[in-house]
Design an enzyme around this catalytic site. Structure first.
Site, PDB file in Angstrom:
ATOM      1  N   LYS A 191      19.448 -30.914 -42.142  1.00  0.00           N
ATOM      2  CA  LYS A 191      20.803 -31.143 -41.063  1.00  0.00           C
ATOM      3  C   LYS A 191      19.994 -33.012 -41.091  1.00  0.00           C
ATOM      4  O   LYS A 191      19.551 -33.799 -39.889  1.00  0.00           O
ATOM      5  CB  LYS A 191      20.466 -30.874 -39.767  1.00  0.00           C
ATOM      6  CG  LYS A 191      21.756 -31.168 -39.255  1.00  0.00           C
ATOM      7  CD  LYS A 191      21.735 -30.924 -38.235  1.00  0.00           C
ATOM      8  CE  LYS A 191      21.441 -31.679 -37.206  1.00  0.00           C
ATOM      9  NZ  LYS A 191      22.233 -33.178 -37.253  1.00  0.00           N
ATOM     10  N   SER A 244      13.953 -36.974 -31.150  1.00  0.00           N
ATOM     11  CA  SER A 244      13.753 -37.672 -29.176  1.00  0.00           C
ATOM     12  C   SER A 244      12.384 -36.071 -29.024  1.00  0.00           C
ATOM     13  O   SER A 244      12.981 -34.384 -29.061  1.00  0.00           O
ATOM     14  CB  SER A 244      14.862 -37.001 -28.313  1.00  0.00           C
ATOM     15  OG  SER A 244      15.834 -36.641 -28.335  1.00  0.00           O
ATOM     16  N   THR A 245      12.026 -36.606 -27.710  1.00  0.00           N
ATOM     17  CA  THR A 245      11.341 -35.717 -26.999  1.00  0.00           C
ATOM     18  C   THR A 245      11.863 -34.052 -26.010  1.00  0.00           C
ATOM     19  O   THR A 245      11.340 -32.943 -26.233  1.00  0.00           O
ATOM     20  CB  THR A 245      10.254 -36.531 -25.894  1.00  0.00           C
ATOM     21  OG1 THR A 245       9.317 -37.495 -26.569  1.00  0.00           O
ATOM     22  CG2 THR A 245       9.397 -35.143 -25.092  1.00  0.00           C
ATOM     23  N   ALA A 247      14.985 -33.223 -27.750  1.00  0.00           N
ATOM     24  CA  ALA A 247      15.372 -31.972 -28.053  1.00  0.00           C
ATOM     25  C   ALA A 247      14.462 -31.299 -28.613  1.00  0.00           C
ATOM     26  O   ALA A 247      14.719 -30.582 -28.984  1.00  0.00           O
ATOM     27  CB  ALA A 247      16.041 -32.740 -29.249  1.00  0.00           C
ATOM     28  N   GLU A 265       8.229 -34.026 -34.274  1.00  0.00           N
ATOM     29  CA  GLU A 265       7.678 -35.544 -34.571  1.00  0.00           C
ATOM     30  C   GLU A 265       8.340 -36.095 -33.404  1.00  0.00           C
ATOM     31  O   GLU A 265      10.034 -36.384 -34.045  1.00  0.00           O
ATOM     32  CB  GLU A 265       7.791 -35.972 -35.790  1.00  0.00           C
ATOM     33  CG  GLU A 265       6.954 -36.019 -36.839  1.00  0.00           C
ATOM     34  CD  GLU A 265       5.505 -36.261 -36.862  1.00  0.00           C
ATOM     35  OE1 GLU A 265       5.185 -37.278 -35.568  1.00  0.00           O
ATOM     36  OE2 GLU A 265       4.958 -35.880 -37.760  1.00  0.00           O
ATOM     37  N   CYS A 299      10.112 -45.117 -33.671  1.00  0.00           N
ATOM     38  CA  CYS A 299       9.166 -43.916 -32.809  1.00  0.00           C
ATOM     39  C   CYS A 299       7.826 -45.236 -32.333  1.00  0.00           C
ATOM     40  O   CYS A 299       7.315 -44.409 -31.699  1.00  0.00           O
ATOM     41  CB  CYS A 299       9.332 -43.081 -33.162  1.00  0.00           C
ATOM     42  SG  CYS A 299       8.446 -42.709 -35.019  1.00  0.00           S
ATOM     43  N   GLU A 396      10.565 -44.651 -23.226  1.00  0.00           N
ATOM     44  CA  GLU A 396      11.041 -44.697 -24.188  1.00  0.00           C
ATOM     45  C   GLU A 396      12.445 -45.938 -24.260  1.00  0.00           C
ATOM     46  O   GLU A 396      12.751 -44.743 -24.327  1.00  0.00           O
ATOM     47  CB  GLU A 396      10.687 -43.612 -25.536  1.00  0.00           C
ATOM     48  CG  GLU A 396      11.312 -44.633 -26.732  1.00  0.00           C
ATOM     49  CD  GLU A 396      11.449 -42.985 -27.736  1.00  0.00           C
ATOM     50  OE1 GLU A 396      12.385 -42.335 -27.496  1.00  0.00           O
ATOM     51  OE2 GLU A 396      10.624 -43.786 -29.035  1.00  0.00           O
TER      52      GLU A 396
END
Ligand code: NAD
Length: 494
Positions: A191, A244-245, A247, A265, A299, A396
């Protein structure tokens, strides 16, 4: 399938697709929903593709399931047999590499020179590395036991993988997953992020031309709800997510409930530790590469620059001069060093952090403003005298904003570097590589570079703390798509 794009000057004409690549065929989508892609440079629509809905994910998972479960299918082939098809895939990608780079640049603002390297060339490198690794790594061994018998230990593909990727480096990140999972014998439903769907169709064309068995690769362009549906789909055996962290936590919760293996990741806030013997001028290209490529949208970028008090003014001046004067412009122009941010939302978010930095008392030495009237450009921005506990030093930002933080001695530098919820990247800059490596060992992070930063395909990549779970690349990346199985031979001997 859809209308192929045409290039006109440095602009892509509108690219339209009307079908989805599922089960080795171009199929009608289940709904009339579309994803429109907007150029971050011109703010104009540059293409559209069908938006996959849950019924399309069902079809894709079913195709991947059938391909995986086929007793004479992909999973049953030898690594050498799979390598032949993967090599054809690499060649087909290479035929489309310039077009891929241009599409990525046009969608997310990545400067074209970087897009050619990361998005055009690197996927084929990773495919070949993993196909060779799978061939050269024995998939079975007989292990003599301690209890009289022996055991046949084999490495088997985990099954159908649900792979979800972000928009910032869409091709390279997809191939961090596709390369090992295909080499291991898995099948996949990929996806892509809605912001970068057009390049995913070139990938589908390449897969189609390579001649994979139907259902080995399926692509469902969609947003987060459909992503969540894929994560919890009963036909999926493993999830591999980059994003993202926030999600990632939600996906980890779902996978925890389902006891489904997951690789995550996630975000980062890495530090560049400049030691007092560093020669930044000598390694300035590598320094920019580690801190400010892709418009700050990577990232592992080292967005906290830790500078010794003894050389603080000089290091701040160097960083301000070099990064503050990077050329902003159309990402398709080869001389551009900084393109636009991917979306107006991302631009607004970055501007919010710049305002927060100012209100928290950090000193702006470069940038801080939008650039140009059209497009979501933000100038490369440097803050000096940043409090390491302040918001801009902890969260971030995912944009072209660096924080320069003074430190008094090496121990304090390491303490500041480690004072982060994240642990993904990092660098140490020193004229003495041994000293650099000694400091690198003390940084709490999944990856650290000395006098530069490069994700090599042979070395594991990934984060600790809130930066993720598991590793991609290297033998560890291949192993993450395999499960070990023990068959106890001569069991009666014990
Ligand atoms: P994002 O998490 O919003 O989206 C990433 C992908 O996940 C998209 O395809 C999105 O549609 C999908 N998604 C979002 N929420 C989901 C959910 N709950 N369930 C299933 N799918 C979901 O991230 P983004 O804004 O697209 O990307 C930027 C983030 O990605 C940054 O935090 C960055 O650090 C991180 N990132 C990490 C790495 C890494 O290797 N560690 C690499 C690149 C980007």
């Amino acid at each position: 399938m859809g209308r192929r794009p045409q290039l006109e000057g440095d602009c892509l004409m509108t690219i339209e697709y009307s079908t989805l690549y599922i089960g080795g065929k171009w199929v009608e989508p289940s709904s009339s929903a579309k994803i429109s892609v907007v150029s971050p440079t011109t703010e104009q629509v540059i293409g559209s593709v069908p938006e996959a809905v849950e019924a399309d994910v069902d079809a894709a998972v079913s195709a991947a399931r059938s391909a995986f479960d086929d007793p004479i299918g992909w999973a049953s082939w030898t690594a050498s047999e799979r390598k032949d098809v993967i090599e054809r895939f690499a060649l087909e990608l290479e035929k489309r590499s310039e077009e891929t780079a241009q599409r990525v640049s046009s969608q997310n603002g990545m400067p074209i020179t970087l897009a050619r390297a990361f998005e055009g060339a690197f996927p084929a490198v990773m495919l070949r590395y993993f196909a060779d690794l799978a061939v050269s790594t024995p998939q079975e061994e007989i292990r003599p036991g301690l209890l009289g018998g022996s055991t046949l230990v084999s490495k088997l593909p985990v099954g159908v993988v649900g792979a979800i990727v972000p928009w910032n480096v869409p091709q390279a990140i997809s191939f961090l997953k596709l390369s090992p999972l295909l080499s291991a014998g898995c099948t996949v439903v990929l996806k892509p992020a809605p912001e970068t769907v057009l390049d995913a169709f070139l990938m589908a064309e390449s897969a189609d031309a390579a001649g994979f068995p139907p259902g080995v690769i399926n692509i469902v362009p969609a947003g987060r709800e459909v992503g969540a549906y894929l994560v919890s789909h009963p036909g999926v055996d493993k999830v591999s997510f980059t994003g993202s962290t926030g999600a990632g936590r939600s996906i980890a919760e779902t996978c925890g409930r389902l006891l489904r293996p997951v690789t995550l990741e996630l975000g980062g806030k890495s530090a560049a530790v400049v030691l007092d013997d560093a020669d930044l001028a000598k390694s300035i290209e590598s320094f920019v590469g580690a801190t400010m490529i892709n418009n700050g949208q990577i990232c592992w970028l080292n967005t906290r620059i830790l500078a010794p008090q003894s050389r603080y003014g000089e290091i701040l001046d160097t960083v301000t001069d070099i990064i503050g004067s990077m050329k902003i412009g159309n990402p398709l122009d080869e001389t551009t060093q900084v393109g636009p941010l991917v979306s107006a939302r991302q631009r607004d978010r970055v501007e919010g952090y710049i305002a927060k930095g100012l209100s928290d008392g950090a000193r702006l030495t470069a940038g801080g403003q939008r650039a140009g009237d059209t497009g979501w450009f933000v100038q490369p921005t440097i803050f000096a005298d940043v409090d390491p506990r302040s918001t801009i030093a902890q969260e971030e930002i995912f944009g072209p904003v660096l924080s320069v933080i003074p430190y008094t001695d090496e121990s304090q530098a390491i303490a500041i570097a480690n004072d982060s919820e994240y642990g993904l990247g990092g660098t140490v800059w020193s004229s003495d590589p041994d000293r650099g490596a000694a400091v690198a060992r003390r940084i709490q992070s999944g990856t650290v570079g000395v006098n530069g930063y490069q994700n090599d395909p042979t070395a594991p990549f990934g984060g600790i703390k809130s930066s993720g779970l598991g590793r991609e690349l290297g033998p560890e990346g291949l192993a993450s798509y395999q499960y070990p199985k023990s068959i106890y031979l001569d069991a009666s001997a014990s």
